[in-house]
Enzyme design. Structure first.
Site, PDB file in Angstrom:
ATOM      1  CG  ASP A   1      -2.824 -12.348  10.497  1.00 23.92           C
ATOM      2  OD1 ASP A   1      -3.222 -13.509  10.284  1.00 23.92           O
ATOM      3  OD2 ASP A   1      -2.818 -11.835  11.626  1.00 23.92           O
TER       4      ASP A   1
ATOM      5  CE  LYS B   1      -4.081   1.943   0.199  1.00 25.61           C
ATOM      6  NZ  LYS B   1      -4.879   2.017  -1.031  1.00 25.61           N
TER       7      LYS B   1
HETATM    8  N1  GGG Z   1      -2.830 -20.771  14.985  1.00 26.25           N
HETATM    9  C1  GGG Z   1      -2.891 -19.422  14.645  1.00 26.25           C
HETATM   10  C2  GGG Z   1      -3.394 -18.535  15.733  1.00 26.25           C
HETATM   11  O1  GGG Z   1      -3.443 -18.920  16.875  1.00 26.25           O
HETATM   12  N2  GGG Z   1      -3.774 -17.336  15.346  1.00 26.25           N
HETATM   13  C3  GGG Z   1      -4.186 -16.338  16.266  1.00 26.25           C
HETATM   14  C4  GGG Z   1      -3.605 -15.011  15.940  1.00 26.25           C
HETATM   15  O2  GGG Z   1      -4.078 -14.011  16.435  1.00 26.25           O
HETATM   16  N3  GGG Z   1      -2.584 -14.974  15.112  1.00 26.25           N
HETATM   17  C5  GGG Z   1      -1.916 -13.794  14.732  1.00 26.25           C
HETATM   18  C6  GGG Z   1      -0.885 -14.105  13.679  1.00 26.25           C
HETATM   19  O3  GGG Z   1      -0.985 -15.110  12.992  1.00 26.25           O
HETATM   20  O4  GGG Z   1       0.047 -13.320  13.528  1.00 26.25           O
END
Ligand code: GGG
Length: 327
Positions: free
Chosen positions: A224, A168
């Site tokens: 993400d 961006k």
């Molecule tokens: N297994 C992936 C997980 O627990 N994700 C939660 C989360 O907030 N992840 C932030 C990221 O992937 O940086």
């Protein structure tokens, strides 16, 4: 040779899907594993005051690879430092559609290569005064070039034609300007074919024409968010695995979080976690075994049993047992 695997279920449905993936790995006769379980997350913090005990860090650092389930409210204190402990700089998130599953976009096969060390996930936040907060977004030339090198290599090694650099830079001129320049320079150096895309417009194109994309190299937050969007195209977060890759060590986790709405009910889809275990097998050099696990998951996704997120009524354990049978 026995491979030591740190197993950190974490919070919520992580407690349910992680044992399912361990069962699948344990069912592979050609590889020996020593599973070492360790605690992290909200419950550990409530009990000890610390979400990521030093013992857990040490177990992950010493293991050949780590399987991580899910982070809850303490995600910033658990998964971000754990990725650092294993030295990971790239988060590989494949999003593909499967035969036999309802998908918004059944012709999706995209791999997000997400920068994993900086951006807005650097943890530099503060409250200036009541009602006023700030966040520092760190982008460095080195980390941007490194993730781009990884992404272009990944595309070549896996026979993907199209590489897209998401950014961006028209708004975040300094930070994403640097990311875009550094990543583009890698593409130019390699004489590679690549496109660049503004990440907001890219989100729309991913929804409408995902078949036009193969490998997408992204800054941290964009990776993400866009990978979760892609999960929605193929049937949900229960289907997306990921690998956090470092120079030597690596950590494997589903893209989904702790899903507190269904935690404890035994109905979480274990596919993303089992597919993450398949990526762990690839990482350790067991490509054939990784392919076998993916084929077993694919056959169960097609013919069932299926968890409720995919329209079925099976539980986590039933699906995991079916994958072991299919192996
Ligand atoms: N297994 C992936 C997980 O627990 N994700 C939660 C989360 O907030 N992840 C932030 C990221 O992937 O940086």
């Amino acid at each position: 040779m026995t491979h030591e695997i740190a197993v950190i279920p974490g919070d919520g449905i992580g407690q349910e899907v992680t044992p399912a993936a361990v069962d699948v790995l344990a069912a592979i006769d050609s590889v020996d594993f020593d599973f070492v379980e360790a605690d992290a997350g909200d419950a550990v913090k409530a009990e000890t005051g610390e979400a990521l005990p030093q013992e857990t860090r040490d177990i992950a650092a010493d293991a050949d690879a780590t399987l991580f389930g899910a982070a809850g409210e303490t995600a910033a204190d658990v998964i971000l430092p754990l990725r650092e402990v294993v030295g990971s700089f790239a988060n590989v998130r494949p999003a593909r559609s499967y035969p036999g599953l309802d998908a918004v976009q059944p012709d999706t096969d995209i791999v997000f290569i997400r920068e994993n060390t900086e951006g807005v996930y650097s943890g530099i936040e503060s409250e200036i005064t009541e009602g006023v907060t700030t966040l520092t977004r760190v982008i460095t030339e080195d980390a941007s070039a490194k993730i781009a090198e990884f992404g272009f290599d990944y595309a070549r090694q896996n026979d993907f034609d199209d590489v897209t650099i998401a950014h961006k830079a028209n708004v975040m001129r300094e930070t994403d300007g640097l990311f875009l320049d550094a990543a583009s320079a890698v593409g130019e150096d390699r004489g590679a074919d690549y496109d660049t895309a503004l990440m907001d417009a890219l989100a729309m194109h991913l929804v409408m024409t995902p078949e036009e994309y193969d490998v997408i190299i992204c800054p941290n937050l964009a990776g993400d968010v866009l990978s979760d969007l892609a999960a929605g195209l193929v049937g949900g977060l229960g289907l997306l695995p990921s690998a956090n890759v470092g120079e030597e060590n690596a950590l494997f986790e589903p893209v989904h979080g702790s899903a507190p709405d269904i935690a404890g009910e035994g109905i979480a889809n274990p596919s993303a976690m089992i597919l993450s275990a398949a990526m762990l097998l690839d990482h350790l050099g067991y490509d054939e075994e990784g392919d076998r696990v993916r084929a077993a998951v694919e056959s169960v996704l097609e013919s069932g049993p299926k968890t409720p997120d995919l329209g079925g009524d099976a539980g986590t354990d039933e699906v995991a047992a079916a994958v072991v049978d299919a192996l």
